[in-house]
Design a protein around this motif. Structure first.
Motif, mmCIF file in Angstrom:
data_model
loop_
_atom_site.group_PDB
_atom_site.id
_atom_site.type_symbol
_atom_site.label_atom_id
_atom_site.label_comp_id
_atom_site.label_asym_id
_atom_site.label_seq_id
_atom_site.Cartn_x
_atom_site.Cartn_y
_atom_site.Cartn_z
ATOM 1 N N ALA A 46 42.849 35.193 39.142
ATOM 2 C CA ALA A 46 43.322 36.397 38.463
ATOM 3 C C ALA A 46 44.686 36.190 37.814
ATOM 4 O O ALA A 46 45.198 37.091 37.134
ATOM 5 N N GLY A 47 45.269 34.999 38.036
ATOM 6 C CA GLY A 47 46.566 34.705 37.440
ATOM 7 C C GLY A 47 47.738 35.269 38.204
ATOM 8 O O GLY A 47 48.856 35.365 37.666
ATOM 9 N N ILE A 95 44.790 44.331 38.993
ATOM 10 C CA ILE A 95 44.756 43.008 38.356
ATOM 11 C C ILE A 95 43.370 42.393 38.493
ATOM 12 O O ILE A 95 42.834 41.793 37.557
ATOM 13 N N VAL A 96 42.764 42.559 39.661
ATOM 14 C CA VAL A 96 41.412 42.039 39.889
ATOM 15 C C VAL A 96 40.416 42.788 39.019
ATOM 16 O O VAL A 96 39.528 42.190 38.401
ATOM 17 N N ALA A 97 40.559 44.107 38.960
ATOM 18 C CA ALA A 97 39.646 44.914 38.149
ATOM 19 C C ALA A 97 39.701 44.509 36.686
ATOM 20 O O ALA A 97 38.669 44.446 35.996
ATOM 21 N N ALA A 98 40.895 44.222 36.207
ATOM 22 C CA ALA A 98 41.042 43.842 34.804
ATOM 23 C C ALA A 98 40.451 42.461 34.543
ATOM 24 O O ALA A 98 39.833 42.232 33.493
ATOM 25 N N ALA A 106 29.857 40.039 39.526
ATOM 26 C CA ALA A 106 30.434 38.821 38.949
ATOM 27 C C ALA A 106 31.524 38.260 39.854
ATOM 28 O O ALA A 106 31.623 37.044 40.058
ATOM 29 N N LEU A 107 32.341 39.141 40.415
ATOM 30 C CA LEU A 107 33.385 38.685 41.329
ATOM 31 C C LEU A 107 32.779 38.092 42.588
ATOM 32 O O LEU A 107 33.258 37.079 43.112
ATOM 33 N N ALA A 108 31.709 38.702 43.102
ATOM 34 C CA ALA A 108 31.080 38.227 44.344
ATOM 35 C C ALA A 108 30.592 36.793 44.212
ATOM 36 O O ALA A 108 30.605 36.032 45.191
#
Length: 250
Positions: A46-47, A95-98, A106-108
């Motif tokens: 996530a940077g 930040i994760v949501a963005a 997709a995150l999983a």
């Protein structure tokens, strides 16, 4: 550990014992290092590397005065699926949501990729579990496993432990289930609302009857799911020796 089994005095005709993965695998030895690595990997992706502690906390991570980590008994890192954890991270961390605007699914995928190597490599049995599994098999009882992670990850852990040949059925959070049903409009799929879907799916995969099955879980939710599924009885193993929830002590 202290356990209670309360029966009604009637005979039990058992054919299946259904285990939750966390009742057989040493959670602290297997998963705590993996969760740290996973949170760090997602934060880096996530940077924002400094985000890792917040991700862990959102999943129920706690640390003592010496900095030793653990997970609350009802924390999502212990009781939830990777998809549920991913949704929590999206809901609580902008930040994760963005970064994962495509959503929790997709995150999983990336969460699992971060976990799979670490957990398979560090898979540690909870005590003399293999002996108990072999004794059950010798008594003519079949075994099934339901996991909050994917079926592939659950099978990788069983393989690392040398247990693959002991189980008649293994199901994970992504396993196809005949219990999923569409809503009244024919739209989205949903699982049974009482939380028993994972238990029911494992019993169905093993081609057994719920009333002839026992569930060995690792949290109060597993006991509730066992009851809702109509199983003979349920047992929960709490390595922390936490008290049995009063609502389930029947």
């Amino acid at each position: 550990m202290v356990g209670y089994v309360v029966g009604d005095g009637g005979p039990l005709d058992l054919e299946l014992v259904v285990f939750r993965d966390q009742a057989l695998i040493d959670y602290e030895a297997t998963w705590l290092p993996a969760w740290r690595a996973c949170a760090e990997a997602i934060a880096n992706a996530a940077g924002e590397p400094a985000l890792a502690p917040a991700l862990l906390k959102a999943g129920g991570w706690v640390e003592d005065a010496d900095g030793n980590g653990g997970v609350e008994a009802d924390g999502l890192l212990r009781t939830g699926t990777l998809l549920e954890l991913s949704q929590r991270w999206i809901d609580t961390q902008p930040i994760v949501a963005a970064h994962w605007a495509a959503g929790a699914a997709a995150l999983a995928v990336e969460v699992e990729a971060a976990c799979v190597d670490a957990t398979a490599r560090a898979a540690t049995p909870a005590g003399p579990a293999r002996r108990a599994l072999e004794q059950l098999r010798a008594a003519g009882i079949r075994l099934a496993l339901f996991a909050s992670v994917s079926e592939a990850l659950a099978r990788a852990q069983l393989g690392a432990l040398g247990w693959s040949d002991l189980f008649a059925a293994v199901t994970g959070a992504d396993s196809p289930s005949p219990l999923l049903r569409r809503d009244s409009t024919g739209g989205a799929l949903s699982a049974p609302r009482d939380g028993s879907g994972a238990v029911r799916a494992a019993i169905a995969a093993a081609r057994a009857a719920p009333e002839r099955a026992v569930v060995v879980g690792s949290c109060g939710a597993d006991l509730a799911a066992s009851r809702a599924a109509g199983c003979a009885f349920g047992v929960a193993v709490w390595p922390s020796m936490a008290r049995l929830p009063a609502a389930l002590a029947t």
